[in-house]
Scaffold this motif. Structure first.
Motif, mmCIF file in Angstrom:
data_model
loop_
_atom_site.group_PDB
_atom_site.id
_atom_site.type_symbol
_atom_site.label_atom_id
_atom_site.label_comp_id
_atom_site.label_asym_id
_atom_site.label_seq_id
_atom_site.Cartn_x
_atom_site.Cartn_y
_atom_site.Cartn_z
ATOM 1 N N THR A 130 13.475 0.137 6.711
ATOM 2 C CA THR A 130 13.687 -1.030 5.849
ATOM 3 C C THR A 130 14.112 -0.592 4.444
ATOM 4 O O THR A 130 14.950 -1.245 3.809
ATOM 5 C CB THR A 130 12.409 -1.901 5.804
ATOM 6 O OG1 THR A 130 12.066 -2.257 7.147
ATOM 7 C CG2 THR A 130 12.628 -3.177 5.008
ATOM 8 N N THR A 134 17.542 -1.883 2.841
ATOM 9 C CA THR A 134 17.484 -2.649 1.601
ATOM 10 C C THR A 134 18.270 -1.954 0.487
ATOM 11 O O THR A 134 18.936 -2.612 -0.326
ATOM 12 C CB THR A 134 16.018 -2.868 1.184
ATOM 13 O OG1 THR A 134 15.305 -3.415 2.291
ATOM 14 C CG2 THR A 134 15.909 -3.825 0.011
ATOM 15 N N LEU A 245 1.430 -3.805 -3.069
ATOM 16 C CA LEU A 245 2.581 -4.297 -2.315
ATOM 17 C C LEU A 245 2.957 -3.248 -1.270
ATOM 18 O O LEU A 245 2.788 -2.055 -1.495
ATOM 19 C CB LEU A 245 3.773 -4.500 -3.251
ATOM 20 C CG LEU A 245 3.692 -5.668 -4.227
ATOM 21 C CD1 LEU A 245 4.751 -5.534 -5.314
ATOM 22 C CD2 LEU A 245 3.883 -6.986 -3.479
ATOM 23 N N ASN A 246 3.505 -3.702 -0.165
ATOM 24 C CA ASN A 246 4.092 -2.781 0.804
ATOM 25 C C ASN A 246 5.199 -1.985 0.092
ATOM 26 O O ASN A 246 5.889 -2.521 -0.779
ATOM 27 C CB ASN A 246 4.669 -3.622 1.954
ATOM 28 C CG ASN A 246 5.608 -2.847 2.845
ATOM 29 O OD1 ASN A 246 6.776 -2.642 2.499
ATOM 30 N ND2 ASN A 246 5.111 -2.396 3.967
ATOM 31 N N ALA A 248 8.156 -0.920 0.950
ATOM 32 C CA ALA A 248 9.533 -1.409 1.080
ATOM 33 C C ALA A 248 9.735 -2.672 0.245
ATOM 34 O O ALA A 248 10.813 -2.906 -0.314
ATOM 35 C CB ALA A 248 9.872 -1.666 2.551
ATOM 36 N N ILE A 249 8.676 -3.482 0.150
ATOM 37 C CA ILE A 249 8.721 -4.688 -0.681
ATOM 38 C C ILE A 249 8.853 -4.304 -2.159
ATOM 39 O O ILE A 249 9.696 -4.840 -2.882
ATOM 40 C CB ILE A 249 7.430 -5.522 -0.465
ATOM 41 C CG1 ILE A 249 7.345 -6.049 0.971
ATOM 42 C CG2 ILE A 249 7.309 -6.629 -1.509
ATOM 43 C CD1 ILE A 249 8.246 -7.206 1.300
ATOM 44 N N ALA A 252 12.274 -3.040 -2.903
ATOM 45 C CA ALA A 252 13.264 -4.119 -2.890
ATOM 46 C C ALA A 252 13.273 -4.870 -4.215
ATOM 47 O O ALA A 252 14.337 -5.152 -4.785
ATOM 48 C CB ALA A 252 12.967 -5.093 -1.751
ATOM 49 N N ILE A 253 12.086 -5.190 -4.718
ATOM 50 C CA ILE A 253 11.984 -5.920 -5.986
ATOM 51 C C ILE A 253 12.633 -5.097 -7.106
ATOM 52 O O ILE A 253 13.407 -5.606 -7.910
ATOM 53 C CB ILE A 253 10.504 -6.241 -6.302
ATOM 54 C CG1 ILE A 253 9.951 -7.215 -5.253
ATOM 55 C CG2 ILE A 253 10.338 -6.789 -7.713
ATOM 56 C CD1 ILE A 253 8.433 -7.339 -5.259
#
Lengths: 259, 259
Positions: A130, A134, A245-246, A248-249, A252-253
């Motif tokens: 991911t 991303t 947070l994960n 990958a999250i 991404a942010i």
């Protein structure tokens, strides 16, 4: 170039035996090859001009394959249908595979583009895949995968990338070595860290097209020695009661903030 | 209140049989109960004052459990160690479980807070759990889980939430019904859609503390009938060659934009 008949008919076939070995990290390292599976990935590999050694199609898929790729020049093997499960990593295999050559590490590699994601010891294959997908969507130019990260040629990683691994400049390299290279090329290196030591990512200059972001292991975060090399330690403010947070999250942010 | 001896000694124990049924969606629906596993989740459930029916500890864990929670008032059962695998959903079980009561749907529910995430037919348990965890971190107040979404009491969902399911107002409700309710309460409803029909999310007003964001199924996105009810259709611009973003990633970028 299209074979009209089954070329792999037995479990004992030498090629099939060699491909089966690509299901393990050790086997992939030894052969410097990896296996992909499914229509979408094989099509992405072809479109991305990835280093395809061979395409493997089940007998049942042959007509559809020839129709889908009428002008393809890659070597093709046709697998007897009963052997599909032998090679498949998924329970409901689509009966189409490809063997690809791994990218070889270049000693002389330099970070000449603008945006890099650096990955420090991420362990979950879905997370790594991911992250790659991303980074591609965010228009990042390259990814540097540090030592101790899960094997990027693991089939779960490749599936989660949805083919983005062929769209980016991906280097496997010690981050301790990559960070000074980035800094030499005037790329500011940001590492995600704990609140106490770090600054809110939104306070940093967004106008610089160059940026490198380091994300770390799911449990431990970025290693302290790597944090010390970074130019800035950053964090994402959290507002609710979630503790983290994960990975990958979080990436991404950050990446979509710096697009 | 702390039991000092093993209370569940046999596979035929009636309570154990009832708990095993909580491993399936059907069993959970019938009992209106669900099972959680692992130290972190049980601790989070206790701290969040979730509706715990019973805590189940393996014999091997009993001393540590009593030391960790010296003043707990929940009913506790002690499971013989050889029965842990019988109840466990993970391969390396930590030998601690809890049975909780599901939240009951309130007919009179109203969206009185500011920020809501609406989930339309998301299928992957990891995605749903990560959506819940991320909504919590972004300070969202509530989540509305529409029909056709994976069971939120599935153990993989709960693990991926890391306990955030107890921090938010989560309602299971048809989105067709939730959207007009939100609109009545002056919450603008944004739905993620395809480029052609939608506007860049960054062009919308960020100063309004109220916002509802709808994300959809991994393959098909948000259903057309739901899109029609939304106030704005939005998209996240993509810069590389990736064709799409994972649904939890897309939601994270949007929620952290509107924090």
């Amino acid at each position: 170039m299209k074979p009209l008949e089954v070329t792999i008919k037995s479990k004992q076939n030498q090629q099939l035996k060699a491909w089966r070995k690509l299901k393990t990290s050790k086997g992939r390292q030894k052969a410097q090859r990896y296996l992909i599976e499914g229509w979408h990935l094989v099509e992405e590999a072809i479109l991305s001009k990835a280093a395809i050694d061979k395409i493997i199609v089940s007998e049942a898929n042959l007509a559809l394959f020839n129709e889908t790729f009428p002008t393809l020049n890659h070597p093709i093997e046709v697998l007897a249908d009963f052997l599909v499960a032998d090679l498949a990593e998924t329970e409901t295999s689509q009966g189409i595979f490809a063997v690809l050559a791994m990218a070889t590490a270049k000693e002389s590699w330099q970070p000449l583009a603008n945006k890099y994601l650096l990955i420090d010891q991420v362990q979950d294959p879905g997370n790594l895949g991911t992250l790659i997908r991303t980074a591609d969507a965010a228009g990042f130019d390259g990814i540097i995968i540090g030592d101790g990260t899960v094997d990027m040629y693991n089939d779960k990683v490749i599936r989660a990338t949805q083919g983005s691994l062929w769209h980016l400049d991906i280097q496997q390299m010690a981050l301790e070595k990559a960070i000074p290279l980035l800094q030499t090329h005037a790329v500011p290196v940001l590492a995600t860290a704990l609140y106490q030591k770090a600054i809110d990512y939104r306070t940093l200059d967004k106008t610089n097209p160059k940026v490198a972001i380091i994300v770390g292991n799911e449990g431990r975060g970025v290693q302290p020695t790597i944090l010390e090399q970074a130019d800035h330690l950053i964090y994402i403010p959290m507002y609710g009661k979630a503790e983290s947070l994960n990975v990958a999250i979080a990436a991404a942010i950050l990446m979509f903030h710096f697009v």
